[in-house]
Motif scaffolding. Structure first.
Motif, PDB file in Angstrom:
ATOM      1  N   PHE A  11       0.874  -1.168   0.000  1.00 51.03           N
ATOM      2  CA  PHE A  11       0.000   0.000   0.000  1.00 51.03           C
ATOM      3  C   PHE A  11       0.913   1.220   0.000  1.00 51.03           C
ATOM      4  O   PHE A  11       1.557   1.515   1.005  1.00 51.03           O
ATOM      5  CB  PHE A  11      -0.904  -0.039   1.244  1.00 51.03           C
ATOM      6  N   LEU A  12       1.036   1.889  -1.138  1.00 50.19           N
ATOM      7  CA  LEU A  12       2.029   2.952  -1.285  1.00 50.19           C
ATOM      8  C   LEU A  12       1.479   4.365  -1.161  1.00 50.19           C
ATOM      9  O   LEU A  12       2.259   5.311  -1.100  1.00 50.19           O
ATOM     10  CB  LEU A  12       2.746   2.804  -2.630  1.00 50.19           C
ATOM     11  N   SER A  13       0.174   4.538  -1.077  1.00 50.39           N
ATOM     12  CA  SER A  13      -0.356   5.900  -1.066  1.00 50.39           C
ATOM     13  C   SER A  13      -0.010   6.660   0.209  1.00 50.39           C
ATOM     14  O   SER A  13      -0.114   7.874   0.241  1.00 50.39           O
ATOM     15  CB  SER A  13      -1.867   5.909  -1.291  1.00 50.39           C
ATOM     16  N   LEU A  17       4.518   8.509   4.923  1.00 54.99           N
ATOM     17  CA  LEU A  17       4.236   8.674   6.350  1.00 54.99           C
ATOM     18  C   LEU A  17       4.983   7.641   7.182  1.00 54.99           C
ATOM     19  O   LEU A  17       5.219   7.845   8.367  1.00 54.99           O
ATOM     20  CB  LEU A  17       2.733   8.541   6.624  1.00 54.99           C
ATOM     21  N   ARG A  18       5.329   6.520   6.559  1.00 49.96           N
ATOM     22  CA  ARG A  18       5.905   5.393   7.300  1.00 49.96           C
ATOM     23  C   ARG A  18       7.399   5.210   7.117  1.00 49.96           C
ATOM     24  O   ARG A  18       8.050   4.588   7.952  1.00 49.96           O
ATOM     25  CB  ARG A  18       5.194   4.095   6.897  1.00 49.96           C
ATOM     26  N   TYR A  58       9.953  10.504  -4.816  1.00 53.10           N
ATOM     27  CA  TYR A  58       8.536  10.546  -5.190  1.00 53.10           C
ATOM     28  C   TYR A  58       7.696   9.766  -4.184  1.00 53.10           C
ATOM     29  O   TYR A  58       6.676  10.258  -3.700  1.00 53.10           O
ATOM     30  CB  TYR A  58       8.322   9.987  -6.600  1.00 53.10           C
ATOM     31  N   LEU A  59       8.113   8.552  -3.880  1.00 51.07           N
ATOM     32  CA  LEU A  59       7.354   7.750  -2.914  1.00 51.07           C
ATOM     33  C   LEU A  59       7.287   8.441  -1.562  1.00 51.07           C
ATOM     34  O   LEU A  59       6.282   8.346  -0.854  1.00 51.07           O
ATOM     35  CB  LEU A  59       7.961   6.355  -2.783  1.00 51.07           C
ATOM     36  N   GLY A  60       8.343   9.162  -1.195  1.00 55.77           N
ATOM     37  CA  GLY A  60       8.350   9.899   0.061  1.00 55.77           C
ATOM     38  C   GLY A  60       7.306  10.992   0.118  1.00 55.77           C
ATOM     39  O   GLY A  60       6.914  11.431   1.210  1.00 55.77           O
ATOM     40  N   THR A  61       6.812  11.442  -1.033  1.00 55.64           N
ATOM     41  CA  THR A  61       5.761  12.467  -1.051  1.00 55.64           C
ATOM     42  C   THR A  61       4.365  11.865  -0.904  1.00 55.64           C
ATOM     43  O   THR A  61       3.393  12.600  -0.746  1.00 55.64           O
ATOM     44  CB  THR A  61       5.792  13.292  -2.362  1.00 55.64           C
ATOM     45  N   HIS A  65      -3.626   9.583   3.776  1.00 51.46           N
ATOM     46  CA  HIS A  65      -4.100   8.652   4.805  1.00 51.46           C
ATOM     47  C   HIS A  65      -5.097   7.690   4.176  1.00 51.46           C
ATOM     48  O   HIS A  65      -5.934   8.086   3.370  1.00 51.46           O
ATOM     49  CB  HIS A  65      -4.773   9.407   5.954  1.00 51.46           C
ATOM     50  N   PRO A  66      -5.024   6.419   4.563  1.00 52.01           N
ATOM     51  CA  PRO A  66      -5.986   5.448   4.006  1.00 52.01           C
ATOM     52  C   PRO A  66      -7.411   5.793   4.422  1.00 52.01           C
ATOM     53  O   PRO A  66      -7.636   6.289   5.528  1.00 52.01           O
ATOM     54  CB  PRO A  66      -5.557   4.115   4.602  1.00 52.01           C
TER      55      PRO A  66
END
Length: 69
Positions: A11-13, A17-18, A58-61, A65-66
């Motif tokens: 789950f990459l959205s 945050l993690r 990019y992934l860091g941006t 929140h789910p």
């Protein structure tokens, strides 16, 4: 040729945050260094370091929140 047969997908959205950018960069380049049993392929010999770092940034941006059911 190795084939991924796992049906699990990350789950990459909200990955930003993690995880820190350094963790993401390392995981993309050499995932088995962090999780020895992972089925994710290594990209350090496939992508230039600059592209791995760009992807990690990019992934860091990704900080959505789910949605709650």
């Amino acid at each position: 040729t190795s084939r991924c047969t796992s049906t699990r997908r990350p789950f990459l959205s909200a990955i930003g945050l993690r995880r820190e950018i350094v963790w993401l960069t390392t995981y993309i380049a050499e995932p088995k260094y962090i999780h020895p049993g992972t089925v994710m392929p290594t990209f350090k010999d496939v992508l230039p370091n600059e592209q791995i770092e760009d992807l990690a940034r990019y992934l860091g941006t990704q900080r959505e929140h789910p949605a709650k059911p």
